[in-house]
Design a protein around this motif. Structure first.
Motif, PDB file in Angstrom:
ATOM      1  N   TRP A 250       4.247  -3.195 -25.798  1.00  0.00           N
ATOM      2  CA  TRP A 250       4.593  -1.838 -25.393  1.00  0.00           C
ATOM      3  C   TRP A 250       4.834  -1.732 -23.893  1.00  0.00           C
ATOM      4  O   TRP A 250       5.669  -0.940 -23.451  1.00  0.00           O
TER       5      TRP A 250
ATOM      6  N   PRO B 291       8.633  -2.657 -33.033  1.00  0.00           N
ATOM      7  CA  PRO B 291       7.808  -1.505 -33.426  1.00  0.00           C
ATOM      8  C   PRO B 291       6.940  -1.752 -34.661  1.00  0.00           C
ATOM      9  O   PRO B 291       6.001  -0.986 -34.910  1.00  0.00           O
TER      10      PRO B 291
ATOM     11  N   LEU C 204      -1.572   2.769 -26.136  1.00  0.00           N
ATOM     12  CA  LEU C 204      -0.164   2.384 -26.163  1.00  0.00           C
ATOM     13  C   LEU C 204       0.648   3.203 -25.168  1.00  0.00           C
ATOM     14  O   LEU C 204       1.552   2.685 -24.509  1.00  0.00           O
TER      15      LEU C 204
ATOM     16  N   CYS D 222      -0.265  -5.996 -28.837  1.00  0.00           N
ATOM     17  CA  CYS D 222       0.516  -4.755 -28.898  1.00  0.00           C
ATOM     18  C   CYS D 222       0.672  -4.132 -27.514  1.00  0.00           C
ATOM     19  O   CYS D 222       1.716  -3.537 -27.203  1.00  0.00           O
TER      20      CYS D 222
ATOM     21  N   ILE E 123       4.555   8.385 -29.000  1.00  0.00           N
ATOM     22  CA  ILE E 123       3.381   7.697 -29.534  1.00  0.00           C
ATOM     23  C   ILE E 123       2.781   8.485 -30.700  1.00  0.00           C
ATOM     24  O   ILE E 123       2.364   7.912 -31.716  1.00  0.00           O
TER      25      ILE E 123
ATOM     26  N   ASP F  93       8.245  -2.921 -23.527  1.00  0.00           N
ATOM     27  CA  ASP F  93       9.179  -1.896 -23.993  1.00  0.00           C
ATOM     28  C   ASP F  93       9.380  -0.830 -22.927  1.00  0.00           C
ATOM     29  O   ASP F  93      10.482  -0.312 -22.744  1.00  0.00           O
TER      30      ASP F  93
ATOM     31  N   TYR G  62       2.623   1.548 -21.981  1.00  0.00           N
ATOM     32  CA  TYR G  62       4.050   1.855 -21.903  1.00  0.00           C
ATOM     33  C   TYR G  62       4.386   2.459 -20.533  1.00  0.00           C
ATOM     34  O   TYR G  62       5.360   2.063 -19.886  1.00  0.00           O
TER      35      TYR G  62
END
Length: 512
Positions: A65, A162, A184, A61, A431, A68, A188
């Motif tokens: 992220w 997502p 996260l 994950c 988030i 992303d 990010y």
């Protein structure tokens, strides 16, 4: 009859023949899984803790992220460059960003439904492969129409990623969710910072095509991780596959070097019967469609408010992000003392094209670092405050910074600092909304609920380029004020949410 199925010595005749009676229900499940005849997935996950399996899930994950975050920065960089390269109008430039969000809009609900029916992990694997393929193809676009089409398909593929948040929250203990949400936010932000740093070298020595190609390499690292971790046991529970859920829990237990609680796995503490084990509850699963997001009445209010919040937060966050590079382009030839006259300058420069230079990319890099303090804010607010209060505080802070942007005179450094300060709170709020949305919906419709909310976020992303890249060229201060007001509306809607979800079990139905 196994030991776990035998009634206790003190059980009455009624309890012996009807195990779901109240006297056994009250003792069937224990908080630690040691004293009861049965246990639930949440009880098991708390016992198994945060071990090697959770670390692999976290790595997967985290990479998604971070990638992303890279993509969010690239959206703001590629569109102005494409306007210069393909000699397109500001409206066509805005459409290049809009089509990515349009692809996400089309894909969000479909990927969410797929995750609820076929599994969270499979959804993430397929969408990751598609992102890699169409991301690379976009880098080889020979014309504006080809770039437009491929970026739209790329956005459709991105809409499945997502669902990794749904998977993440279902695979970690309840007490670690706030820390996971802060993590996260961290990766990010690091992805955005990395993209800004990458842009300095790539855009100076090469061009935007190389930037698009390099941006998809991180996704390749996701595949070996996704293929070696078990499916979410809560997903199996929602499909009525208790046997598969037990197998998944055993895989997690072996990976973490822990023991599962004693007793029989059940869906809920008061669901003592194990009849139908290993048989999918197809009728039940099929019943959980999009319409179930509107039942009961408080569920209807929750879903509508979540859709509004997701629309507003995506509209505001990506609008501020896109507005930043547009303003940096407009700064060419503008003295700091004249920044207060940017409304006039913007109108005069419509149709002009200025490539961002190294100084502009350095501004993007250094001001992206301002997002890092928001990680501590994200963790602190979600740890200390209840979810709805956290949403309100985030939005008010972002709105205040947006309001300060219209102050004159204001230097270039002041404008950039306030914009990225505003973005840091909006990013942290993103988030928080992923966290709240994952917590508020029942397991059987969690991915569908998140996918539907994400869809409305994409609607916000579709519409905001026409404000941040078109309206901006006619009224700078009006655009800034507009985004400050939408930030404030997020907090108002957040306070109206009917359910508080902090600390609740993901096995529960709607919030408490």
């Amino acid at each position: 009859m196994s030991d776990t199925e035998k009634p206790t010595a003190s059980a009455g005749l009624l309890d012996r023949f009807f195990p779901s009676s109240a006297s056994e229900t009250t003792k069937a499940c224990s908080a630690d899984g040691d004293d009861g005849d049965t246990f639930t997935v949440d009880t098991a996950m708390e016992r198994l803790g945060f071990g090697r399996v959770q670390w692999r899930v976290t790595a997967m994950c985290g990479i998604l992220w971070a990638a992303d975050g890279v993509e969010s920065t690239i959206l703001a960089i590629v569109a102005p460059e494409a306007r210069c390269v393909f000699n397109i109008s500001p409206w066509s430039e805005a459409l290049l960003t809009t089509v990515v969000f349009a692809g996400m809009l089309v894909g969000a609900a479909l990927w969410g439904r797929m995750a609820d029916i076929n599994g969270r992990r499979l959804c993430v694997v397929i969408s990751t492969v598609a992102v890699i393929y169409f991301g690379l193809l976009s880098a080889f676009s020979v014309s504006y129409p080809w770039l437009l089409a491929l970026r739209g398909i790329f956005g459709f593929a991105m809409a499945g990623l997502p669902q990794s948040v749904t998977y993440f929250m279902e695979m970690v203990p309840v007490k670690t969710r706030a820390a996971c949400s802060a993590f996260l936010q961290l990766v990010y932000s690091l992805g955005m910072i990395g993209a800004a740093g990458m842009s300095i070298g790539i855009m100076s020595a090469l061009n935007w095509r190389y930037l698009l190609a390099f941006s998809v390499f991180a996704y390749i690292l996701v595949l070996p991780l996704a293929l070696t971790i078990p499916e979410s046991p809560l997903y199996y529970i929602s499909r009525g596959k208790l046997g598969s859920a037990m197998d998944s829990l055993q895989d997690i237990a072996r990976g973490n070097g822990k023991e599962l609680p004693s007793g029989q796995l059940v869906k809920r503490c008061n669901a003592l019967s194990t009849e139908g084990l290993d048989q999918p509850a197809k009728a039940q699963a099929d019943a959980h469609g999009i319409l179930d997001l509107f039942r009961p009445l408080k569920g209807l209010v929750t879903t509508l408010l979540l859709w509004l919040i997701w629309f507003l937060i995506a509209f505001t966050y990506f609008g501020v992000l896109l507005m930043t590079t547009e303003l940096l382009e407009m700064y060419h030839g503008v003295d700091d003392a004249a920044v207060q006259c940017l409304d006039k300058v913007a109108v005069e420069k419509v149709g002009d094209c200025h490539h961002l230079d190294k100084k502009d990319y350095l501004d993007v890099l250094w001001t992206s670092l301002a997002e890092l303090p928001a990680i501590a804010i994200c963790y602190g607010l979600n740890h200390i405050l209840r979810r709805r209060a956290s949403i309100a505080v985030h939005s008010v802070c972002a709105s205040v910074m947006g309001a300060f942007l219209i102050i004159c005179p204001l230097s270039r450094a002041g404008v950039v600092g306030l914009i990225f300060g505003m973005r840091s709170f909006l990013s942290s709020l993103f988030i928080t909304m992923y966290l709240y949305t994952s917590e508020v919906y029942p397991t059987a419709m969690r991915a569908t609920g998140l996918g539907a909310a994400y869809t409305w976020g994409r609607v916000g992303g579709i519409t905001t380029p026409f404000i941040s890249q078109v309206m901006l060229r006619h009224t700078i201060r009006g655009t800034k004020l507009f985004y400050a007001l939408t930030s404030l509306l997020i907090g108002v809607a957040g306070l109206l949410l009917p359910y508080e979800t902090k600390g609740r079990s993901l096995e529960d139905g709607w919030g408490t």
